[in-house]
Scaffold this active site. Structure first.
Site, PDB file in Angstrom:
ATOM      1  N   CYS A  28      25.156   9.180   7.734  1.00 58.93           N
ATOM      2  CA  CYS A  28      23.854   8.416   8.217  1.00 58.93           C
ATOM      3  C   CYS A  28      22.661   9.197   8.142  1.00 58.93           C
ATOM      4  O   CYS A  28      22.240  10.220   8.983  1.00 58.93           O
ATOM      5  CB  CYS A  28      24.108   7.858   9.577  1.00 58.93           C
ATOM      6  SG  CYS A  28      22.552   7.165  10.564  1.00 58.93           S
TER       7      CYS A  28
ATOM      8  N   ASN B 255      19.006   8.863   8.280  1.00 65.37           N
ATOM      9  CA  ASN B 255      18.197   8.561   9.352  1.00 65.37           C
ATOM     10  C   ASN B 255      18.638   9.310  10.748  1.00 65.37           C
ATOM     11  O   ASN B 255      17.866   9.890  11.394  1.00 65.37           O
ATOM     12  CB  ASN B 255      17.706   7.072   9.635  1.00 65.37           C
ATOM     13  CG  ASN B 255      16.763   6.926   8.493  1.00 65.37           C
ATOM     14  OD1 ASN B 255      15.926   7.710   8.090  1.00 65.37           O
ATOM     15  ND2 ASN B 255      16.612   5.779   8.097  1.00 65.37           N
TER      16      ASN B 255
ATOM     17  N   CYS C  90      17.207   2.368   6.075  1.00 64.70           N
ATOM     18  CA  CYS C  90      18.398   3.231   5.994  1.00 64.70           C
ATOM     19  C   CYS C  90      18.511   4.368   4.995  1.00 64.70           C
ATOM     20  O   CYS C  90      17.908   4.332   3.982  1.00 64.70           O
ATOM     21  CB  CYS C  90      19.549   2.172   5.374  1.00 64.70           C
ATOM     22  SG  CYS C  90      21.120   2.982   5.130  1.00 64.70           S
TER      23      CYS C  90
END
Length: 270
Positions: free
Chosen positions: A72, A74, A218
């Site tokens: 992930c 961010n 995203c």
């Protein structure tokens, strides 16, 4: 019990971050889903910060449906900022399920994370067939019933499929996203991005995130889109990816390693 939890976001892509370095609390899938529920606390992903002997921390990511996520972007940038505020370091290195990620913290809440080398081979995405990952030949249909064939597959810690179209607003990503995410071609499912090239340094996108649904931003999708644009000869090695609430800047170095830079929110303790 000294359990700390925080809320942060990167361009609206929001996270609940639970610090488990002092007390390691195991949550059930149902509990994770409850925390992520917008009628409760609400977030796109839940992040656990855990101890790591070699690096700053180990991170675990969970989607809002309770499934795990290998990466992930961010979320990593948000945690890097949080840890920097805690320890005063300008460089933070974390381990995730899929890789080691290095971040630099700049002024004005800007954080850069090196995501690493993209994977483009069919078995690395992964997909179930030996297909041309530059163009998977997947059909999508716009709101006017026009058909488009394409789909470039990239793995940047997790699997992504990017469709370059003339107008992203002509497509209903809430319908297209889950169909492609759950296509039998993708054994680990996939994230889905609709992308419009504005010029060779700017792409506008809408993203359907695997296990989370429609998201305001995203990080790994931004990275995958920039790589896909470059592979298809549409963009340069330095590209801004524009979301609903702002842009992430993506840069590919001479080794083709991906760097992502963008803002993060301030830290809210919950």
């Amino acid at each position: 019990m000294d359990l700390k939890a925080y809320k942060m976001d990167g361009l609206g892509n929001d996270f609940v971050i639970i610090d488990q370095r002092i007390h390691n609390i195991e949550l059930t899938k149902d509990q994770i889903v409850k925390i992520c529920d917008r009628n409760f606390i609400g977030c796109d992903q839940l992040i656990f910060i855990k101890k790591n002997k070699e690096l700053d921390v180990f991170l675990e990511f969970y989607n809002s449906d309770g499934s795990t996520s290998e990466a992930c972007g961010n979320g990593t940038r948000c945690v890097a900022y949080l840890l920097s505020k805690e320890n005063g370091k300008e460089k933070i290195t974390v381990r995730t399920l899929s890789t080691v990620l290095k971040s630099k913290i700049f002024k004005n809440n800007l954080v850069e994370t090196e995501i690493g080398m993209p994977k483009i081979k069919w078995n690395e995405i992964p997909i179930n067939e030996n297909k041309n990952t530059k163009n998977l030949g997947i059909k999508i249909v716009d709101k006017n019933n026009n058909e488009y064939i394409g789909g470039t597959a990239i793995n940047v810690g997790n699997p992504h499929v990017i469709f370059f179209v003339k107008n992203i607003d002509n497509f209903n990503i809430k319908e297209i996203g889950p169909i492609i995410e759950n296509n039998k071609l993708f054994p680990k499912k996939c994230n889905v991005t609709l992308a419009k090239v504005i010029n060779e340094s700017l792409i506008k996108v809408k993203v359907w995130e695997r296990g989370a649904g429609l998201t305001k931003a995203c990080g790994t999708a931004a990275c995958a889109t920039a790589v896909a644009g470059n592979i298809n000869g549409l963009t340069k090695t330095s590209t801004d990816i524009e979301f609903e609430l702002g842009k992430l800047s993506i840069f590919l170095d001479e080794k083709n390693s991906i760097y992502m830079e963008g803002p993060v929110s301030e830290i809210k303790e919950i």
